[in-house]
Design a protein around this motif. Structure first.
Motif, PDB file in Angstrom:
ATOM      1  N   PRO A 175       4.610   2.616  -0.760  1.00  0.00           N
ATOM      2  CA  PRO A 175       3.524   1.650  -0.888  1.00  0.00           C
ATOM      3  C   PRO A 175       2.167   2.195  -0.439  1.00  0.00           C
ATOM      4  O   PRO A 175       1.131   1.803  -0.970  1.00  0.00           O
ATOM      5  N   LEU A 230      -0.368   1.206  -3.395  1.00  0.00           N
ATOM      6  CA  LEU A 230      -0.942  -0.132  -3.244  1.00  0.00           C
ATOM      7  C   LEU A 230      -2.168  -0.160  -2.344  1.00  0.00           C
ATOM      8  O   LEU A 230      -2.295   0.627  -1.414  1.00  0.00           O
ATOM      9  N   TYR A 282      -1.504  -7.870  -2.404  1.00  0.00           N
ATOM     10  CA  TYR A 282      -1.402  -6.435  -2.664  1.00  0.00           C
ATOM     11  C   TYR A 282      -1.651  -6.188  -4.141  1.00  0.00           C
ATOM     12  O   TYR A 282      -1.261  -6.993  -4.979  1.00  0.00           O
ATOM     13  N   PRO A 286      -2.081  -2.723  -7.193  1.00  0.00           N
ATOM     14  CA  PRO A 286      -1.942  -1.280  -7.402  1.00  0.00           C
ATOM     15  C   PRO A 286      -3.276  -0.557  -7.267  1.00  0.00           C
ATOM     16  O   PRO A 286      -4.332  -1.115  -7.579  1.00  0.00           O
ATOM     17  N   VAL A 313       4.898  -1.246 -10.554  1.00  0.00           N
ATOM     18  CA  VAL A 313       5.027  -1.536  -9.130  1.00  0.00           C
ATOM     19  C   VAL A 313       5.704  -2.886  -8.883  1.00  0.00           C
ATOM     20  O   VAL A 313       6.311  -3.100  -7.862  1.00  0.00           O
TER      21      VAL A 313
END
Length: 170
Positions: A123, A127, A158, A160, A169
């Motif tokens: 992540p 992200l 959150y 990308p 994702v």
């Protein structure tokens, strides 16, 4: 009627028409969302009995009225073009953010994502977090053209990083 009175009335009416035209132009410009937003990513999720259309939208500023207009415009285009199966329940999710309002994930957020979404492998590299963006959800019943419910809230989400598709994702 005297000539000076006629000229006074003509000038007064001309000024009134000019002010009215300026007001109409100003209202049209303030209501317009042209150039206010850029849709940076979107995907459609068809799992289950509901279809979800998820959009990430970069905006100039957090103007709640314009944000609602943008969501309505994107939703209207999707409903009119019939891109989603109208025989199923449809949900549109919009994530609005200002470009400068993104931040790196903290260790606490990474731990939370590892627990809630273990399928996201790294992540930290895929992200961003938007600490105070807007999320709008519009739900449409099967075959309906008007939403059953629209919810808007300011929240953290959150998204990308640039160059990474949200579809990969999710």
């Amino acid at each position: 009627m005297r000539t000076s009175t006629k000229w006074f009335l003509v000038i007064l009416i001309g000024i009134s028409v000019g002010i009215a035209a300026f007001f109409v132009w100003y209202r049209t410009q303030s209501m317009s969302v042209d150039g206010f937003y850029t849709e940076t990513d979107s995907f459609i999720d068809t799992r289950g009995d509901e279809i979800a259309s998820v959009h990430f939208v970069k905006i100039e500023s957090y103007d709640s009225l314009k944000i609602l207009r943008v969501a309505e415009e994107i939703t209207r285009k999707a409903v009119e073009s019939n891109t989603l199966d109208a025989s199923k329940k449809r949900r549109f999710l919009f994530h609005f953010y200002v470009g400068s309002d993104t931040a790196a994930l903290s260790q606490e957020m990474i731990d939370e994502l590892a627990y809630t979404n273990p399928s996201i492998e790294d992540p930290r590299s895929t992200l961003h977090v938007v600490p105070s963006g807007y999320v709008i959800s519009a739900t449409f019943a099967p075959t309906m053209l008007q939403p059953q419910a629209v919810e808007s809230r300011r929240t953290q989400f959150y998204m990308p990083k640039p160059g990474i598709r949200a579809q990969s994702v999710k």
